[in-house]
Scaffold this active site. Sequence first.
Site, PDB file in Angstrom:
ATOM      1  N   GLY A 203       0.869  -1.183   0.000  1.00 24.60           N
ATOM      2  CA  GLY A 203       0.000   0.000   0.000  1.00 24.60           C
ATOM      3  C   GLY A 203       0.892   1.214   0.000  1.00 24.60           C
TER       4      GLY A 203
ATOM      5  N   CYS B  35       6.129  -5.424   0.416  1.00 22.19           N
ATOM      6  CA  CYS B  35       6.257  -4.106  -0.209  1.00 22.19           C
ATOM      7  C   CYS B  35       6.210  -2.959   0.807  1.00 22.19           C
ATOM      8  CB  CYS B  35       5.201  -3.998  -1.291  1.00 22.19           C
ATOM      9  SG  CYS B  35       5.712  -2.981  -2.654  1.00 22.19           S
TER      10      CYS B  35
ATOM     11  N   ILE C 130       5.302  -3.699  -7.678  1.00 19.92           N
ATOM     12  CA  ILE C 130       4.550  -2.461  -7.947  1.00 19.92           C
ATOM     13  C   ILE C 130       5.142  -1.336  -7.099  1.00 19.92           C
ATOM     14  CG2 ILE C 130       2.280  -1.362  -7.942  1.00 19.92           C
ATOM     15  CD1 ILE C 130       1.067  -4.227  -7.876  1.00 19.92           C
ATOM     16  N   ARG C 131       5.810  -0.418  -7.755  1.00 15.03           N
ATOM     17  CA  ARG C 131       6.480   0.675  -7.023  1.00 15.03           C
ATOM     18  C   ARG C 131       7.196   0.147  -5.788  1.00 15.03           C
ATOM     19  NH1 ARG C 131       2.950   4.154  -4.885  1.00 15.03           N
ATOM     20  NH2 ARG C 131       1.325   2.615  -5.233  1.00 15.03           N
TER      21      ARG C 131
ATOM     22  N   HIS D 246       4.476  -8.966  -4.486  1.00 14.79           N
ATOM     23  CA  HIS D 246       3.119  -9.168  -3.968  1.00 14.79           C
ATOM     24  C   HIS D 246       2.571 -10.570  -4.263  1.00 14.79           C
ATOM     25  CE1 HIS D 246       2.131  -4.915  -3.050  1.00 14.79           C
ATOM     26  NE2 HIS D 246       3.065  -4.682  -3.955  1.00 14.79           N
TER      27      HIS D 246
ATOM     28  N   GLU E  50       0.212 -11.997  -2.857  1.00 15.76           N
ATOM     29  CA  GLU E  50      -1.256 -11.975  -2.708  1.00 15.76           C
ATOM     30  C   GLU E  50      -1.957 -11.576  -4.003  1.00 15.76           C
ATOM     31  OE1 GLU E  50       0.777  -9.672  -1.768  1.00 15.76           O
ATOM     32  OE2 GLU E  50      -0.133  -7.699  -1.972  1.00 15.76           O
TER      33      GLU E  50
HETATM   34  N1  GLN Z   1       5.708   2.761  -2.858  1.00 17.26           N
HETATM   35  C1  GLN Z   1       4.935   2.279  -1.768  1.00 17.26           C
HETATM   36  C2  GLN Z   1       5.401   2.879  -0.448  1.00 17.26           C
HETATM   37  O1  GLN Z   1       6.343   3.584  -0.429  1.00 17.26           O
HETATM   38  C3  GLN Z   1       4.946   0.782  -1.704  1.00 17.26           C
HETATM   39  C4  GLN Z   1       4.257   0.219  -2.890  1.00 17.26           C
HETATM   40  C5  GLN Z   1       3.524  -1.059  -2.634  1.00 17.26           C
HETATM   41  O2  GLN Z   1       3.298  -1.461  -1.498  1.00 17.26           O
HETATM   42  N2  GLN Z   1       3.081  -1.669  -3.692  1.00 17.26           N
HETATM   43  O3  GLN Z   1       4.813   2.634   0.550  1.00 17.26           O
END
Ligand code: GLN
Length: 184
Positions: A39, A71, A129-130, A164, A166
Amino acid sequence: MQGAFAEHVRALEAVGAKTRLVKTEGDLEALDGIVLPGGESTTMTMLMERVGLLEPLRNAIAGGLPTLATCAGMIVLAREVTDGMEDQRGMGLLDISVRRNGYGRQVDSFEASLHLAGLNGKTFPGVFIRSPLVESTGTTEVVATHDGRAVAVRQGQILALCFHPELTNDRRLHQEFVRMASSE
Ligand code: GLN
């Protein structure tokens, strides 16, 4: 508090675990394990601080509560966070240094086949993802790498992933985590 928790609930229930959303200190009671989802780490930390969950959660994890962090969850636990928001600090429970969004912004999300220690040579689909980039792994055990960087680390009862599981249909890591949590 925020993020991809519903997908973790689905994955954990698919492997036979009972789940509870943790939103207050009281929700921590008698847990066998906890998942810190993906998140936005800044939002999560701020919300946890606001409801008084940050410190009790930190104490529970420091006390050995089995933890799966994905993440943003990995960032929340880290010893050092770079490129975070001003005064963003990790809980300091996981001996890694991470660069927030270190693989690039949303457009740079990608998938990669990962070799994870303990999965008998079979690969795992890594959805990034990021994601945070792990810049140093300290005393943690590296469970998987991608392009020469650690993307899964373990330290005691903490398993932390840049990707991820999940968001895939592959439940092997959730299964492994449930095993970890139930053997405590
Ligand atoms: N970029 C998000 C953060 O800094 C992490 C991204 C993710 O959990 N998919 O919290």
